[in-house]
Design a protein around this motif. Structure first.
Motif, short mmCIF file in Angstrom:
data_model
loop_
_atom_site.label_atom_id
_atom_site.label_comp_id
_atom_site.label_asym_id
_atom_site.label_seq_id
_atom_site.Cartn_x
_atom_site.Cartn_y
_atom_site.Cartn_z
N ASP B 592 8.89 -11.07 95.07
CA ASP B 592 7.59 -10.46 94.89
C ASP B 592 6.62 -11.14 95.86
O ASP B 592 6.44 -12.36 95.81
N ALA B 593 6.02 -10.38 96.79
CA ALA B 593 5.20 -10.94 97.86
C ALA B 593 4.04 -11.78 97.32
O ALA B 593 3.74 -12.86 97.85
N GLU B 594 3.44 -11.29 96.27
CA GLU B 594 2.30 -12.00 95.68
C GLU B 594 2.70 -13.38 95.18
O GLU B 594 2.04 -14.39 95.43
N GLU B 595 3.83 -13.36 94.48
CA GLU B 595 4.35 -14.61 93.92
C GLU B 595 4.67 -15.60 95.03
O GLU B 595 4.37 -16.80 94.94
N LEU B 596 5.25 -15.04 96.08
CA LEU B 596 5.64 -15.89 97.21
C LEU B 596 4.41 -16.54 97.84
O LEU B 596 4.40 -17.75 98.11
N SER B 597 3.35 -15.72 98.04
CA SER B 597 2.19 -16.30 98.70
C SER B 597 1.53 -17.37 97.84
O SER B 597 1.00 -18.34 98.36
N LYS B 598 1.62 -17.19 96.52
CA LYS B 598 1.09 -18.22 95.62
C LYS B 598 1.86 -19.53 95.82
O LYS B 598 1.26 -20.61 95.92
N ILE B 599 3.16 -19.42 95.87
CA ILE B 599 4.00 -20.62 96.03
C ILE B 599 3.68 -21.30 97.37
O ILE B 599 3.53 -22.52 97.44
N VAL B 600 3.55 -20.47 98.39
CA VAL B 600 3.25 -21.01 99.71
C VAL B 600 1.90 -21.73 99.68
O VAL B 600 1.73 -22.80 100.25
N GLU B 601 0.94 -21.11 98.93
CA GLU B 601 -0.40 -21.70 98.81
C GLU B 601 -0.36 -23.03 98.05
O GLU B 601 -0.90 -24.03 98.48
N VAL B 602 0.29 -22.99 96.88
CA VAL B 602 0.27 -24.13 95.98
C VAL B 602 1.10 -25.31 96.51
O VAL B 602 0.76 -26.45 96.33
N TYR B 603 2.23 -24.94 97.13
CA TYR B 603 3.07 -26.02 97.65
C TYR B 603 3.06 -25.96 99.17
O TYR B 603 4.05 -25.58 99.79
N PRO B 604 1.98 -26.30 99.80
CA PRO B 604 1.92 -26.13 101.24
C PRO B 604 2.85 -27.13 101.97
O PRO B 604 3.26 -28.11 101.39
#
Lengths: 437, 604
Positions: B592-604
């Motif tokens: 899920d793209a949204e979920e992925l971008s959150k992970i990328v954001e949170v765990y930079p």
């Protein structure tokens, strides 16, 4: 019937069935012809027929009724018109007794009622114009209401017609018990010289799809041109409107509640195939031929005969009931080869024995209809035989019932009765069982 | 102009109106046929109906095809009707309520005489369910006269020499008929009203879809004209043309009537003789005329009129020909206002013919070829139509032609056509029954659209609001709280494009689709996987959605798994948007793209 309240209101307003009326109900106004109430409808709803032909049911409560100008006679006007004879056309007689073939919609019961006369049928079947027709109106009853008394009257009426220069006689009849009547007349009219044809219909003549038209046309052809001087029954031969079968009056039974081809020959081939264009194909070589002899009428019947069906768990006391009512004969519709229960508590054997001892004949037929009964194949059959039962070969139960009435009116002697029952008179007994489909 | 329409809509019930047969038209092959005849009989009030007699005079044979699941003895007219289908009655009452129609207190089932053979019984069972009512249109209110519930007729399969074949699978399917008042203003308005009624019916979600499941009849009359019923318009697009052409036809017929009055004055048109002219055409170059018999009839003072155009490609002569066709079943007639060279008829033949029948320059003539009896019947028809020309347009029933024009079918049926169906008892309708239905009434299309526009764009809202999937849409959005746009897109776009690919999506029933949304809601897979799952499950309808997902290896990646991938990708030096794009390219169906971008954001 309408409720008392509506009837009173109609009376007060001087409104009769068939009058034009206006019904106001709130802001709705409907105009139309006041119709009779069907038996099953809500007696508190008035029914009017709108100008577009639709009927409408409206609650009377809260409605205002107003009489308008105009009245329409409701129902079919029957006419018993005499038609002139035209030289060269064969003369046939049509005796109408009621039933679906002579039926029209009846508003009183909500069903079909036998009120449609032969002359009305002739009007809707122009093909019958090829014949000179003597039409007689005998009764107007549905066949479930027929009694042996009606068979006698029918036999007398047919006999009278046979004595004229008619080519043959048609009896229009309700289908349910038509095979009883055809059997009764087979025994009561002796030495027949012309065809006597029973016919009816499974769909009432008020509808365009009725089978009555083709049944009438085929019957008229068979009565006028057919070579069979027997009582026969002519009805649709298939679900198509393509041909009719003439069945022997003693070898036919209604075997379906509603289909056009409900009647089938049982333990015999149909006598003939008749096409609406007038062609007749004989399908059974064994029949009595049209002749110049004199027909005689023997309309005596002993009506105290009972037809009893046996079944698992039946109460044999039913015989005592009939004996108590002074019945003079029994026809048993047994199972299979003619079995009756023989187990203690349900055994019919002792009843057969007692009846026979008292001089009351007990005839055995089978509810299988197809095939013949046998007195020896199983031990239980032998018990019945030893108790005095008469095994009636391949005779249909209804036919044996009618025949026993006729026989009992002529003899009280058990041996003689047995001999008469087991001697073929009108094709009711075949020595050979045909190999049917 | 006065114009009203009648809409006939098949209902999507499980069973037929008066028997237990399937109400879905059959895809099976017929297993047998029966052959029947029918004839005109008297109606309830004693009069034989005119239209019924007319069909009878044609003396035809009918053949009916029998289908295993959708034909029983009731359709064959071999068994009385069973009681009325309660489901159909409920839908009909619902339609009444949507149209502001007053439901009757007692439904009286009637038999409407029909002897074109389309009903094996010789009549159609029909009943008024509601009276009165209206719909709002752009040109004001259009009144509703009646809402009826009736049996669909048999479907015609073909016709050859005196025999018509019908299929019985269609006979007895419940049909709602809505008749409007003659409030329609013009041709365009007629179309609007038909469209609007169609939408209301579809909004119930309980009507059949597809070709032939909805038909319009149009009633039209012009001043000095007559009431004409045009039967069987199946395409909405044709309605405007039909109305326009019929108006012009009637107006022209009024003019022709005027012209005839001028030509004849007080003189009466006498019945012309039918003259046998077979001899003249014995050696004709026209195959059409080298027949057993050719009959001619002079039409005094009609010269030029038969060629008068009523509208494009229809002349008065065509109308005359229609009568010959309807009365005698001939192919057509030849008349003097045609280009006779085309047949061909030579000048010599023509002058011999005119001489033989005594037709001068002022007179027209009609020719018909075939067997003697048929020719006579055909010319009787022509004579009947000729007399009508003096009266202007006639009350009659016409059928729609492919170009929106119409051809004569039969006279207008009278009220003698209906009488009570006594095999079905009257059905009382209680206030409680009506209120219960009112309580769960579908919204009117406008209300539904307004509601949907809050959550969907206009295109999607219009698609889903009249869709048969609408009830499922409401359920998924309401009960599962899945985003409306996603549900609507799946039901109205994804399924459609899969169908176009040839995927058997019709195998997916409501339960299966519900299961799909439940599994989605539980996070079993991502949106992008849906086409793949549907493609698979359409072909393997027996499998569960979850096992399909497992087999296809389309389970949504868990956060742990996703984090792992992000970590791996980072090693290759990708960050931010590029990183997300890269992962999505490889794992689109499981992430899920949204979920992925959150992970990328949170765990930079």
């Amino acid at each position: 019937m309408y409720s008392k309240e509506i009837q009173k209101k109609l009376k007060d307003l001087g409104v009769e069935i068939g009058d034009s009326v206006r019904v106001k109900r709130g802001d709705q106004v409907h105009e139309g012809i006041l119709m009779p109430k069907q038996e099953l409808g809500d007696p508190d709803a008035i029914v009017i027929k709108l100008s577009n032909g639709y009927s409408l049911g409206l609650k009377f409560k809260g409605s205002e009724l107003e009489k308008l100008q105009g009245h329409k006679g409701i129902g079919f006007k029957s006419s018993e018109e005499k038609t002139k004879r035209i030289a060269g056309k064969p003369l046939i007689s049509i005796i109408s007794t009621g039933g679906t073939v002579a039926s029209r919609v009846d508003y009183a019961t909500g069903g079909v009622d036998a009120s449609y006369r032969t002359s009305d049928i002739v009007k809707t079947v122009p093909e019958l114009g090829e014949f000179n027709i003597d039409s007689k109106f005998l009764f107007e009853i549905m066949s479930e209401n027929m009694t042996p008394e009606h068979w006698k009257e029918m036999a007398r009426a047919v006999y009278k017609e046979l004595k004229t220069d008619t080519k043959g006689v048609i009896v229009t009849h309700g289908t349910d018990t038509m095979h009883f009547s055809s059997a009764a007349l087979s025994f009561m009219l002796r030495d027949l010289n012309k065809p006597v044809v029973f016919t009816g219909s499974q769909r009432s003549s008020d509808r365009g799809s009725s089978d009555s038209f083709i049944n009438m046309i085929c019957s008229a052809n068979f009565a006028s041109k057919g070579d069979v001087a027997e009582v026969s029954l002519v009805m649709h031969g298939s679900s198509n409107d393509d041909f009719c079968y003439a069945h022997r009056g003693t070898k036919v039974r209604k075997l379906h509640t509603s289909k056009r081809d409900a009647f089938k020959s049982v333990n015999d081939e149909p006598l003939a195939k008749i096409f609406p264009d007038g062609r007749i194909e004989m399908t059974n070589g064994n029949y009595r031929k049209r002749c110049d002899g004199e027909v005689s009428l023997d309309d005596k019947l002993e009506e105290k005969v009972a037809l009893i069906k046996t079944y698992p768990g039946m109460e044999p006391g039913i015989f005592d009931f009939y004996i108590g009512k002074k019945f003079k004969g029994f026809v048993i519709e047994g199972t299979g080869l003619g079995h009756v229960p023989t187990i203690e508590g349900h055994s019919v054997i002792s009843r057969i024995r007692e009846a026979t001892k008292a001089g009351i004949p007990v005839c055995i037929t089978s509810q299988c209809l197809f095939g013949r009964v046998h007195d020896f194949v199983y031990a239980n059959l032998r018990k019945e035989f030893e108790a005095g039962a008469m095994f009636c070969g391949d005779m249909l139960p209804e036919v044996a019932y009618v025949k026993l009435m006729h026989v009992l009116a002529h003899s009280k002697d058990l041996e003689e009765i047995k001999k008469m029952m087991l001697t073929n008179v009108a094709g009711e007994l075949n020595e050979r069982t045909p190999v049917l489909e | 102009m006065k114009c009203g329409i009648e809409i006939h809509q098949r209902l999507a019930t499980e069973k037929k109106l008066f028997c237990g047969c399937s109400a879905q038209p059959s895809e099976e092959k017929p297993i047998a046929t029966v052959e029947r005849m029918q004839r005109a009989v008297a109606g309830e009030l004693g009069d034989v109906d005119l239209a019924a007699l007319h069909e009878y005079s044609r003396g035809r044979k009918y053949r009916y095809q029998i289908f295993p699941q959708s034909t029983c003895l009731v359709e064959l007219d071999e068994e009385p009707p069973h009681s009325m289908n309660g489901e159909a009655l409920e839908i009909a009452v619902e339609v009444c309520l949507l149209l502001n129609s007053k439901v009757v207190d007692e439904v009286e089932v009637m038999r409407k005489t029909v002897i074109d053979g389309s009903n094996t019984s010789g009549f159609q069972r029909t009943s008024i369910i509601g009276l009165g009512g209206f719909i709002e249109t752009s040109k004001g209110r259009v009144g509703i006269q009646a809402v009826c519930l009736e049996e669909e007729s048999s479907g015609i399969v073909g016709e050859k020499a005196g025999e018509i074949t019908y299929r019985l699978d269609r006979l007895g399917i419940p049909l709602v008929e809505i008749a409007t008042s003659p409030d329609i203003k013009d041709a365009k308005h007629a179309r609007e009203v038909a469209e609007k009624l169609g939408m209301i019916l579809r909004a119930t979600g309980k009507v059949q879809r597809g070709i032939g499941t909805i038909r319009q009849d149009i009633n039209i009359s012009v001043p000095e004209g007559a009431r004409v019923e045009v039967k069987g318009a199946q395409e909405l697009g044709l309605i405007e043309t039909i109305v326009d052409k019929e108006v012009r036809r009637q107006e022209k017929l009024v003019k022709i009537k005027g012209e005839l009055e001028k030509r004849f004055g007080k003189k009466k048109f006498g019945k012309p003789a039918m003259v046998e002219v077979t001899e003249i055409f014995k050696n004709s170059a026209s195959k059409l005329l080298r027949k057993e018999c050719v009959l001619a009839m002079k039409l005094e003072k009609f010269a030029g009129l038969l060629g008068e155009e009523l509208y494009e490609n229809r002349r008065l002569g065509t109308e005359f020909s229609d009568y010959a066709v309807a009365k005698a079943g001939v192919g057509g007639i030849i008349h003097s206002d045609e280009k006779l060279e085309k047949y061909p008829i030579t000048g010599e033949e023509l002058s011999r013919l005119r001489e033989k029948i005594g037709a001068g320059a002022q007179d027209a003539f009609v020719l018909v070829a075939g067997d003697g009896k048929t020719c006579e019947r055909a010319l009787e028809g022509v004579y009947e139509r000729t007399l009508q020309a003096f009266e202007g347009p006639q009350n009659e029933v016409r059928r729609v032609l492919a170009d929106g024009g119409t051809a004569y079918m039969r006279p207008m049926p009278g009220s003698a056509r209906l009488y009570p169906e006594t095999d079905v008892p009257p059905i009382g309708i209680s206030e409680e029954f009506i209120e219960e239905i009112r309580g769960r009434l579908s919204e009117m299309p406008e209300e539904r659209k307004k509601k949907l526009l809050k959550v969907l764009n206009e295109e999607l809202a219009e698609k889903i609001m009249l869709s048969e999937n609408y009830p499922l849409f409401e359920k998924v959005v309401g009960e599962l709280k899945v985003e409306p746009k996603f549900v609507a897109t799946t039901l109205e776009e994804t399924l459609v494009s899969l169908r176009r690919e040839g995927v058997p999506v019709e195998k997916l029933n409501e339960n299966k689709l519900m299961e799909l949304f439940i599994e989605y809601k539980c996070g079993k897979f991502v949106k992008a996987a849906i086409p793949e799952i549907l493609r698979y499950i359409s072909k393997n309808a027996g499998e569960s959605i979850s096992s399909a997902v497992e087999k296809l290896k389309l389970e949504k990646m868990s956060p742990v798994e996703l984090k792992q991938i992000v970590k791996e990708k980072r090693k290759s030096g990708k960050v931010g948007k590029a990183l997300i794009q890269d992962i999505m390219r490889e794992h689109r169906l499981r992430v899920d793209a949204e979920e992925l971008s959150k992970i990328v954001e949170v765990y930079p």
